[in-house]
Design a protein around this motif. Structure first.
Motif, PDB file in Angstrom:
ATOM      1  N   VAL A 277       0.853  -1.192   0.000  1.00 25.03           N
ATOM      2  CA  VAL A 277       0.000   0.000   0.000  1.00 25.03           C
ATOM      3  C   VAL A 277       0.886   1.237   0.000  1.00 25.03           C
ATOM      4  O   VAL A 277       2.029   1.195   0.457  1.00 25.03           O
ATOM      5  CB  VAL A 277      -0.952   0.047   1.220  1.00 25.03           C
ATOM      6  N   TYR A 278       0.327   2.330  -0.529  1.00 20.84           N
ATOM      7  CA  TYR A 278       1.039   3.606  -0.493  1.00 20.84           C
ATOM      8  C   TYR A 278       0.438   4.442   0.619  1.00 20.84           C
ATOM      9  O   TYR A 278      -0.771   4.682   0.636  1.00 20.84           O
ATOM     10  CB  TYR A 278       0.922   4.341  -1.826  1.00 20.84           C
ATOM     11  N   GLU A 279       1.269   4.856   1.556  1.00 24.20           N
ATOM     12  CA  GLU A 279       0.802   5.684   2.666  1.00 24.20           C
ATOM     13  C   GLU A 279       1.061   7.147   2.342  1.00 24.20           C
ATOM     14  O   GLU A 279       2.207   7.597   2.318  1.00 24.20           O
ATOM     15  CB  GLU A 279       1.484   5.248   3.963  1.00 24.20           C
ATOM     16  N   GLU A 280      -0.025   7.853   2.073  1.00 24.26           N
ATOM     17  CA  GLU A 280       0.044   9.251   1.659  1.00 24.26           C
ATOM     18  C   GLU A 280       0.755  10.147   2.672  1.00 24.26           C
ATOM     19  O   GLU A 280       1.549  10.996   2.299  1.00 24.26           O
ATOM     20  CB  GLU A 280      -1.376   9.796   1.420  1.00 24.26           C
ATOM     21  N   LYS A 281       0.446   9.956   3.965  1.00 30.25           N
ATOM     22  CA  LYS A 281       0.997  10.843   4.998  1.00 30.25           C
ATOM     23  C   LYS A 281       2.516  10.832   5.028  1.00 30.25           C
ATOM     24  O   LYS A 281       3.143  11.868   5.240  1.00 30.25           O
ATOM     25  CB  LYS A 281       0.466  10.445   6.375  1.00 30.25           C
ATOM     26  N   ILE A 282       3.101   9.660   4.853  1.00 27.41           N
ATOM     27  CA  ILE A 282       4.571   9.563   4.957  1.00 27.41           C
ATOM     28  C   ILE A 282       5.239   9.386   3.590  1.00 27.41           C
ATOM     29  O   ILE A 282       6.455   9.301   3.504  1.00 27.41           O
ATOM     30  CB  ILE A 282       4.985   8.413   5.900  1.00 27.41           C
ATOM     31  N   HIS A 283       4.429   9.336   2.523  1.00 26.34           N
ATOM     32  CA  HIS A 283       4.941   9.182   1.152  1.00 26.34           C
ATOM     33  C   HIS A 283       5.846   7.961   1.010  1.00 26.34           C
ATOM     34  O   HIS A 283       6.955   8.051   0.483  1.00 26.34           O
ATOM     35  CB  HIS A 283       5.683  10.454   0.699  1.00 26.34           C
ATOM     36  N   ARG A 284       5.362   6.833   1.520  1.00 23.89           N
ATOM     37  CA  ARG A 284       6.130   5.584   1.484  1.00 23.89           C
ATOM     38  C   ARG A 284       5.216   4.424   1.109  1.00 23.89           C
ATOM     39  O   ARG A 284       4.030   4.416   1.405  1.00 23.89           O
ATOM     40  CB  ARG A 284       6.751   5.272   2.851  1.00 23.89           C
ATOM     41  N   TYR A 285       5.823   3.431   0.475  1.00 19.52           N
ATOM     42  CA  TYR A 285       5.139   2.164   0.196  1.00 19.52           C
ATOM     43  C   TYR A 285       5.423   1.231   1.351  1.00 19.52           C
ATOM     44  O   TYR A 285       6.554   1.174   1.849  1.00 19.52           O
ATOM     45  CB  TYR A 285       5.652   1.551  -1.114  1.00 19.52           C
ATOM     46  N   LYS A 286       4.398   0.490   1.769  1.00 14.63           N
ATOM     47  CA  LYS A 286       4.560  -0.452   2.880  1.00 14.63           C
ATOM     48  C   LYS A 286       3.976  -1.811   2.509  1.00 14.63           C
ATOM     49  O   LYS A 286       2.965  -1.902   1.829  1.00 14.63           O
ATOM     50  CB  LYS A 286       3.857   0.054   4.138  1.00 14.63           C
ATOM     51  N   THR A 287       4.618  -2.848   3.008  1.00 14.04           N
ATOM     52  CA  THR A 287       4.150  -4.215   2.810  1.00 14.04           C
ATOM     53  C   THR A 287       2.925  -4.468   3.685  1.00 14.04           C
ATOM     54  O   THR A 287       2.921  -4.111   4.862  1.00 14.04           O
ATOM     55  CB  THR A 287       5.262  -5.217   3.182  1.00 14.04           C
ATOM     56  N   THR A 288       1.899  -5.086   3.121  1.00 12.72           N
ATOM     57  CA  THR A 288       0.695  -5.438   3.873  1.00 12.72           C
ATOM     58  C   THR A 288       0.881  -6.822   4.491  1.00 12.72           C
ATOM     59  O   THR A 288       1.888  -7.498   4.254  1.00 12.72           O
ATOM     60  CB  THR A 288      -0.533  -5.487   2.945  1.00 12.72           C
ATOM     61  N   GLU A 289      -0.099  -7.261   5.256  1.00 17.09           N
ATOM     62  CA  GLU A 289      -0.051  -8.609   5.836  1.00 17.09           C
ATOM     63  C   GLU A 289      -0.005  -9.665   4.743  1.00 17.09           C
ATOM     64  O   GLU A 289       0.674 -10.676   4.879  1.00 17.09           O
ATOM     65  CB  GLU A 289      -1.251  -8.845   6.756  1.00 17.09           C
ATOM     66  N   GLU A 290      -0.729  -9.427   3.657  1.00 20.80           N
ATOM     67  CA  GLU A 290      -0.716 -10.367   2.525  1.00 20.80           C
ATOM     68  C   GLU A 290       0.690 -10.453   1.923  1.00 20.80           C
ATOM     69  O   GLU A 290       1.166 -11.529   1.569  1.00 20.80           O
ATOM     70  CB  GLU A 290      -1.722  -9.915   1.464  1.00 20.80           C
ATOM     71  N   GLY A 291       1.364  -9.312   1.828  1.00 19.31           N
ATOM     72  CA  GLY A 291       2.733  -9.286   1.315  1.00 19.31           C
ATOM     73  C   GLY A 291       3.699  -9.990   2.249  1.00 19.31           C
ATOM     74  O   GLY A 291       4.609 -10.710   1.811  1.00 19.31           O
ATOM     75  N   LYS A 292       3.510  -9.804   3.549  1.00 23.17           N
ATOM     76  CA  LYS A 292       4.371 -10.473   4.535  1.00 23.17           C
ATOM     77  C   LYS A 292       4.169 -11.987   4.483  1.00 23.17           C
ATOM     78  O   LYS A 292       5.118 -12.752   4.623  1.00 23.17           O
ATOM     79  CB  LYS A 292       4.085  -9.934   5.935  1.00 23.17           C
ATOM     80  N   LYS A 293       2.928 -12.388   4.253  1.00 18.40           N
ATOM     81  CA  LYS A 293       2.623 -13.816   4.126  1.00 18.40           C
ATOM     82  C   LYS A 293       3.373 -14.411   2.923  1.00 18.40           C
ATOM     83  O   LYS A 293       3.965 -15.477   3.016  1.00 18.40           O
ATOM     84  CB  LYS A 293       1.110 -13.995   3.959  1.00 18.40           C
ATOM     85  N   PHE A 294       3.343 -13.683   1.795  1.00 17.67           N
ATOM     86  CA  PHE A 294       4.063 -14.129   0.603  1.00 17.67           C
ATOM     87  C   PHE A 294       5.559 -14.254   0.894  1.00 17.67           C
ATOM     88  O   PHE A 294       6.189 -15.248   0.521  1.00 17.67           O
ATOM     89  CB  PHE A 294       3.840 -13.158  -0.564  1.00 17.67           C
ATOM     90  N   THR A 295       6.124 -13.252   1.559  1.00 16.12           N
ATOM     91  CA  THR A 295       7.556 -13.261   1.861  1.00 16.12           C
ATOM     92  C   THR A 295       7.924 -14.457   2.731  1.00 16.12           C
ATOM     93  O   THR A 295       8.938 -15.117   2.490  1.00 16.12           O
ATOM     94  CB  THR A 295       7.960 -11.946   2.566  1.00 16.12           C
ATOM     95  N   ARG A 296       7.120 -14.741   3.752  1.00 18.56           N
ATOM     96  CA  ARG A 296       7.383 -15.905   4.619  1.00 18.56           C
ATOM     97  C   ARG A 296       7.329 -17.203   3.829  1.00 18.56           C
ATOM     98  O   ARG A 296       8.220 -18.050   3.942  1.00 18.56           O
ATOM     99  CB  ARG A 296       6.377 -15.955   5.767  1.00 18.56           C
ATOM    100  N   MET A 297       6.284 -17.355   3.013  1.00 17.11           N
ATOM    101  CA  MET A 297       6.125 -18.580   2.237  1.00 17.11           C
ATOM    102  C   MET A 297       7.257 -18.736   1.223  1.00 17.11           C
ATOM    103  O   MET A 297       7.802 -19.829   1.055  1.00 17.11           O
ATOM    104  CB  MET A 297       4.771 -18.587   1.528  1.00 17.11           C
ATOM    105  N   TYR A 298       7.628 -17.646   0.564  1.00 21.28           N
ATOM    106  CA  TYR A 298       8.715 -17.695  -0.410  1.00 21.28           C
ATOM    107  C   TYR A 298      10.032 -18.071   0.277  1.00 21.28           C
ATOM    108  O   TYR A 298      10.808 -18.863  -0.244  1.00 21.28           O
ATOM    109  CB  TYR A 298       8.858 -16.352  -1.138  1.00 21.28           C
TER     110      TYR A 298
END
Length: 91
Positions: free
Chosen positions: A51-72
């Protein structure tokens, strides 16, 4: 030149964005051009892994993304341990 799979590139991006990252940080962290970085980030956003967080102008990994990273990571470990062993031949 080393070729990487799409899953490998996605994992690198997700690890880079885990604590929040700008598009430039993602480029450097995943060793991609600006154009490729934007394509992958858009793909990850469409699939709810980043997701893109407008307030801090940064992209962040979601829980779904963290799940992918763990599985990979688990799959990579499994294959690396199997590939590093010499093959056993039956007689």
């Amino acid at each position: 030149m080393i070729y990487r799979s799409k899953a490998e590139i996605i994992s690198a991006i997700l690890q880079t964005t885990d604590s929040g990252a700008s598009i430039t940080r993602i480029m450097y962290g995943s060793y991609l051009s600006y154009t490729l970085t934007k394509k992958y980030v858009n793909f990850l956003m469409e699939n709810n892994m980043v997701v893109y967080e407008e307030k801090i102008h940064r992209y962040k990994t979601t829980e779904e993304g963290k799940k992918f990273t763990r599985m990979y990571g688990e799959i990579s470990k499994m294959f690396n341990s199997k590939l590093n062993k010499p093959p056993e031949f039956s007689k």
